[in-house]
Scaffold this active site. Structure first.
Site, PDB file in Angstrom:
ATOM      1  N   ARG A  76     -13.038  -2.081  12.518  1.00 31.17           N
ATOM      2  CA  ARG A  76     -14.295  -2.211  11.673  1.00 31.17           C
ATOM      3  C   ARG A  76     -15.478  -2.641  12.881  1.00 31.17           C
ATOM      4  O   ARG A  76     -15.041  -3.271  13.918  1.00 31.17           O
ATOM      5  CB  ARG A  76     -14.151  -3.648  11.001  1.00 31.17           C
ATOM      6  CG  ARG A  76     -13.268  -3.433   9.833  1.00 31.17           C
ATOM      7  CD  ARG A  76     -13.208  -4.971   8.964  1.00 31.17           C
ATOM      8  NE  ARG A  76     -12.006  -5.012   8.053  1.00 31.17           N
ATOM      9  CZ  ARG A  76     -10.783  -5.231   8.425  1.00 31.17           C
ATOM     10  NH1 ARG A  76     -10.530  -5.608   9.458  1.00 31.17           N
ATOM     11  NH2 ARG A  76     -10.113  -5.009   7.252  1.00 31.17           N
ATOM     12  N   GLU A 114      -7.747   9.459   4.205  1.00 27.59           N
ATOM     13  CA  GLU A 114      -7.923   9.025   2.607  1.00 27.59           C
ATOM     14  C   GLU A 114      -8.754   9.768   1.878  1.00 27.59           C
ATOM     15  O   GLU A 114      -9.696  10.623   2.572  1.00 27.59           O
ATOM     16  CB  GLU A 114      -8.212   7.672   2.727  1.00 27.59           C
ATOM     17  CG  GLU A 114      -9.758   7.096   3.501  1.00 27.59           C
ATOM     18  CD  GLU A 114      -9.709   5.658   3.550  1.00 27.59           C
ATOM     19  OE1 GLU A 114      -8.697   5.018   3.381  1.00 27.59           O
ATOM     20  OE2 GLU A 114     -10.848   5.170   3.756  1.00 27.59           O
ATOM     21  N   HIS A 141     -10.217   4.754  10.470  1.00 34.07           N
ATOM     22  CA  HIS A 141      -8.895   4.451  10.650  1.00 34.07           C
ATOM     23  C   HIS A 141      -8.248   5.416  11.619  1.00 34.07           C
ATOM     24  O   HIS A 141      -8.449   6.523  11.707  1.00 34.07           O
ATOM     25  CB  HIS A 141      -8.378   4.951   9.093  1.00 34.07           C
ATOM     26  CG  HIS A 141      -8.844   4.211   7.929  1.00 34.07           C
ATOM     27  ND1 HIS A 141      -8.996   2.760   7.947  1.00 34.07           N
ATOM     28  CD2 HIS A 141      -9.688   4.658   7.086  1.00 34.07           C
ATOM     29  CE1 HIS A 141      -9.506   2.502   6.818  1.00 34.07           C
ATOM     30  NE2 HIS A 141      -9.815   3.529   6.177  1.00 34.07           N
ATOM     31  N   HIS A 176     -17.044   5.700   8.124  1.00 32.97           N
ATOM     32  CA  HIS A 176     -17.455   5.413   6.643  1.00 32.97           C
ATOM     33  C   HIS A 176     -17.724   4.089   6.077  1.00 32.97           C
ATOM     34  O   HIS A 176     -17.169   3.053   6.819  1.00 32.97           O
ATOM     35  CB  HIS A 176     -16.396   6.202   5.762  1.00 32.97           C
ATOM     36  CG  HIS A 176     -15.013   5.611   5.565  1.00 32.97           C
ATOM     37  ND1 HIS A 176     -14.011   5.881   6.782  1.00 32.97           N
ATOM     38  CD2 HIS A 176     -14.350   4.711   4.822  1.00 32.97           C
ATOM     39  CE1 HIS A 176     -12.969   5.113   6.566  1.00 32.97           C
ATOM     40  NE2 HIS A 176     -13.057   4.642   5.280  1.00 32.97           N
ATOM     41  N   GLN A 185     -16.520   1.448   9.029  1.00 32.92           N
ATOM     42  CA  GLN A 185     -15.020   1.244   9.583  1.00 32.92           C
ATOM     43  C   GLN A 185     -14.487   2.812   9.615  1.00 32.92           C
ATOM     44  O   GLN A 185     -15.153   3.914   9.254  1.00 32.92           O
ATOM     45  CB  GLN A 185     -14.064   0.669   8.566  1.00 32.92           C
ATOM     46  CG  GLN A 185     -13.965   1.275   7.144  1.00 32.92           C
ATOM     47  CD  GLN A 185     -13.169   0.617   6.348  1.00 32.92           C
ATOM     48  OE1 GLN A 185     -12.125   1.183   5.789  1.00 32.92           O
ATOM     49  NE2 GLN A 185     -13.806  -0.446   5.532  1.00 32.92           N
TER      50      GLN A 185
END
Length: 457
Positions: free
Chosen positions: A311, A135, A110, A292, A108
């Site tokens: 995804r 993140e 973001h 990642h 995935q």
């Protein structure tokens, strides 16, 4: 007199299929320490993520009043500070989590702020937020994951040494990539780097557009090689200098991932991405748009408050391959550049028992404004850390040991799994009350000194 800004939180846990099962899950065990009356850990159920924050998908509650933390900070902006409230729409700027990973999460990325706004407007069901989601991951137990594209020399090695991979991307795509980047794999010239990124984009897109039939055939061959020749898996006698140092480990992971997700493109994406192992306390930072996948372990995760995920593998959920291949930056770098080194945290004072026992307060400070995390280990009974008030909110979770937390006149007992909200500008003291090491993680937002960081950049 205003209420003391220290709240014990009741936090929810998600039961995604990849989570550790029953009492094996740290996320479940932590949730159970402060659970709603209808929650009990079921021995056969996976528990994946403990959420700590104000995100509406799983908002934390004040244990005492059962009001959501979101309600409380919107009623009283001083809890998160006027500045943070205005900048982030009256919500916590970060979402703090504990993940317990039994099997691989999806491959995935973001979206960045701009793309998130576009995707949310177009498809709010699959993209529920308009915010970016950089993140940070900190290992609680040994962790395995995939993070960012490998150095190009490694990708070239796997294209030569792993026949099913070359077969899947196609001889033409593989040769074009090799010829384009040959001799300039490690160049730092921006024009060359850009050319290399475009070549990587073309190659990766070719892989991601493989048909299910060709993926299945290539996977069968890949797994057979991994099972039959683990000691020489992914090695090549013609390029020994680029052979991986751990072929048997890579073979075992290939077999394991295919067992979890049979005939999945992810088994081949694996050869494009850095395989990262973190020991407890080690961390990595993922920018928005970084590709990642997490494979195993228990981790603390902190991110900008968003639930957007694009995804493309290792998942039964909605896959958006077109968006993924378009959005990635195709930056490539060794593992060392993905890891985030902590530094000493300067705004906490340790008392004498803390100093003499080798206690520590270390700061994980990624290059963004929404969050930082401090890990504190107090290694003796009576060891104490006093944190200066900061001009933003904090959430504290205990992952080991026992102690107490004090804000103003209010002191609360702390055990493993307890979670607390600490309001802006409040001095906070934590103290160990047991013989075992008392470990806490504190996520916080302090915009002081981060004026030059523009949201989304």
């Amino acid at each position: 007199m205003p209420p003391v800004p220290l709240l014990r939180l009741q936090c929810g846990v998600n039961s995604y299929d990849w989570g550790k099962v029953g009492h094996e899950s740290a996320a479940a065990k932590y949730a159970a320490t402060t659970a709603a009356s209808d929650f009990s850990i079921q021995s056969d159920k996976p528990y994946a993520e403990l959420w700590m924050g104000t995100h509406p998908s799983l908002p934390s509650k004040d244990l005492e009043t059962q009001r959501t933390l979101l309600d409380m900070v919107q009623d009283n902006q001083a809890l998160i500070s006027q500045e943070v409230s205005e900048r982030y729409g009256g919500k916590l700027p970060f979402l703090f989590k504990v993940l317990s990973i039994r099997k691989a999460l999806s491959i995935q990325a973001h979206p960045n702020k701009k793309l998130a706004e576009k995707l949310h407007a177009r498809d709010p069901r699959n993209y529920p937020d308009d915010n970016h989601k950089p993140e940070m991951t900190i290992a609680i137990t040994p962790f395995e994951g995939l993070c960012g594209f490998r150095p190009l020399v490694e990708i070239i090695h796997f294209l030569k040494a792993v026949a099913p991979l070359r077969q899947l991307v196609g001889e033409r795509a593989a040769s074009e990539f090799e010829n384009t980047v040959k001799g300039s794999e490690e160049s730092e010239d921006p024009a060359v780097t850009e050319k290399n990124k475009q070549a990587l984009r073309t190659l990766f897109t070719s892989l991601m557009r493989s048909s299910p039939e060709s993926i299945e055939a290539a996977t069968k061959e890949l797994v057979a090689i991994a099972q039959n020749s683990p000691e020489t898996f992914t090695t090549s006698s013609s390029t020994p200098e680029t052979n991986p140092t751990n072929p048997a480990e890579l073979a075992a992971i290939t077999v394991r991932l295919n067992g979890q997700f049979p005939n999945d493109i992810g088994s081949f994406v694996f050869f494009f991405l850095n395989f990262v192992k973190l020991e407890p306390g080690e961390a990595m930072f993922l920018k928005a748009d970084d590709i990642h996948a997490y494979i195993s372990g228990d981790i603390i995760e902190c991110m900008a408050s968003s639930d957007n995920v694009v995804r493309a593998g290792f998942t039964p959920k909605f896959k958006d391959v077109d968006t993924l291949v378009d959005m990635l930056t195709y930056s490539y770098a060794p593992i060392a550049e993905q890891k985030l080194e902590p530094t000493d945290y300067p705004y906490a004072v340790l008392n004498a028992p803390a100093y003499s026992s080798g206690s520590s307060c270390i700061l994980y400070d990624p290059p963004i404004e929404e969050f930082s995390v401090v890990k504190t280990d107090l290694k003796r009974q009576g060891a104490k850390a006093t944190f200066d008030g900061i001009s933003g909110p904090s959430i504290v979770i205990c992952t080991a040991g026992a102690g107490k937390i004090t804000v103003g006149p209010k002191t609360e007992e702390v055990n493993e799994g307890y979670v607390f909200f600490v309001g802006a500008n409040a001095e906070c003291i934590i103290e160990s009350t047991g013989e075992d090491t008392f470990t806490t993680f504190k996520a916080f937002c302090d915009l002081t000194g981060k004026e030059d960081m523009v949201n989304g950049n």
